[in-house]
Design a protein around this motif. Sequence first.
Motif, mmCIF file in Angstrom:
data_model
loop_
_atom_site.group_PDB
_atom_site.id
_atom_site.type_symbol
_atom_site.label_atom_id
_atom_site.label_comp_id
_atom_site.label_asym_id
_atom_site.label_seq_id
_atom_site.Cartn_x
_atom_site.Cartn_y
_atom_site.Cartn_z
ATOM 1 N N VAL A 41 0.530 -1.320 0.634
ATOM 2 C CA VAL A 41 -0.070 0.279 -0.027
ATOM 3 C C VAL A 41 0.704 0.851 -0.127
ATOM 4 N N LEU A 45 1.045 4.161 -3.254
ATOM 5 C CA LEU A 45 0.475 5.383 -2.553
ATOM 6 C C LEU A 45 2.150 6.201 -3.345
ATOM 7 N N GLN A 69 -7.306 2.157 4.188
ATOM 8 C CA GLN A 69 -6.145 2.038 3.327
ATOM 9 C C GLN A 69 -7.569 1.720 2.778
ATOM 10 N N LEU A 73 -6.867 4.258 -0.664
ATOM 11 C CA LEU A 73 -7.127 3.995 -2.649
ATOM 12 C C LEU A 73 -7.709 3.868 -3.100
#
Length: 430
Positions: A41, A45, A69, A73
């Motif tokens: 993640v 990002l 998350q 996202l």
Amino acid sequence: MSDSPAPLADPHLVFDPVSADDGPREIAILGSTGSIGTQAVDLVLRNPDRFKVTALSANGGRPGLLAEQARQLDVRTVAVAQEAAVPALREALKEQYGSDALPEILAGPDAATEVAASACHTVLNGITGSIGLAPTLAALEAGRTLALANKESLIVGGPLVKALAKPGQIIPVDSEHAALFQALAAGTRADVRKLVVTASGGPFRGRTKAELADVTPEDALAHPTWAMGPVITVNSATLVNKGLEVIEAHLLYDIPFDRIEVVVHPQSYVHSMVEFTDGSTLAQATPPDMRGPIAIGIGWPERIPDAAPAFDWTKASSWEFFPLDTEAFPAVGLARHVGELAGTAPAVFNAANEECVAAFLKGALPFNGIMETVTEVVAEHGTPAAGTSLTVADVLEAETWARARARERAGLTTRTDLRDSDRTTAEARA
């Protein structure tokens, strides 16, 4: 060597399930709240122009993190294995999204498998344990590129995975196998003499078997170089992880077991090496950080700039290599044995180990008792019937038997003990 089967993982082949375009590559992340998932993640990002996450799956034990998350996202789907986690997840999502529409929520033991088959380019399987087998098979069958960090699915279901995977469809994410993958790009398969898998040695490097008798779970979880989940960290302490990686290397690259070596490298700078027939050895090296292997898994054949830190060559450093102490750490030898037996033997080895690790973390089994019990269960299982076609049902049946026998031998025989062991294993997988 040239007449042997094509390897599952081959850096010279690129499997592209969708036509190339100028948009970011769509990715589904399985096990997003675990060690691999959280680092993936972070990587995504930092590279929004390259990657777009479409779906996340997790065990469900950390609903707040999963919701955060999902919002960061902007995913389409969120999945949890524990249906009981849905109310907490829904509330956490509402806090993150406010008045905006929530993503689709999937729940249950098949939720990750559904995500693995969903529309995307690449599936990163960062689940810990053999429960990752069904999602691995689903991703392959759906024609997705599979960035594979879940070594157990390949270990227990090797023939099933090999039957489904197309050339170049699997990109390994384990640091060792990502290293081998990159080093193998330097030559042809016929040029390879051996694979050398490096091991940190874990927190107990240099100790004798007798000195390991009284180590505690806290001792085993204090890994000197890597930050990982509890199951993987204990596997590093016993070197079971290295045994699994030897089997995985054999399956990924179709190199015989007698040409796969393990060497202890405490600094964890060199992640593995390939020795070629001309005497050259190529090593892949970076400071310990899983973002590099993850970037290879989700970005190949492109490299992601600054995915992980590089070495500062203006500073002096020493790199050491030692032979493996097979008496204190018998796991690698046992793994070679079950790998050569094939069939359901690797599934028995892996399942028994997962239960013994849970028992050790619970305080029901001493450290040396982990491998002693696994060895007993493997011996009791015996030799798989030669020439039998492996099925998912065979794997599940062997695992169920192995878990029951390991629990019984570890003294986890009451209903309460069994429930506690299940809970410890499930939490470790999150």
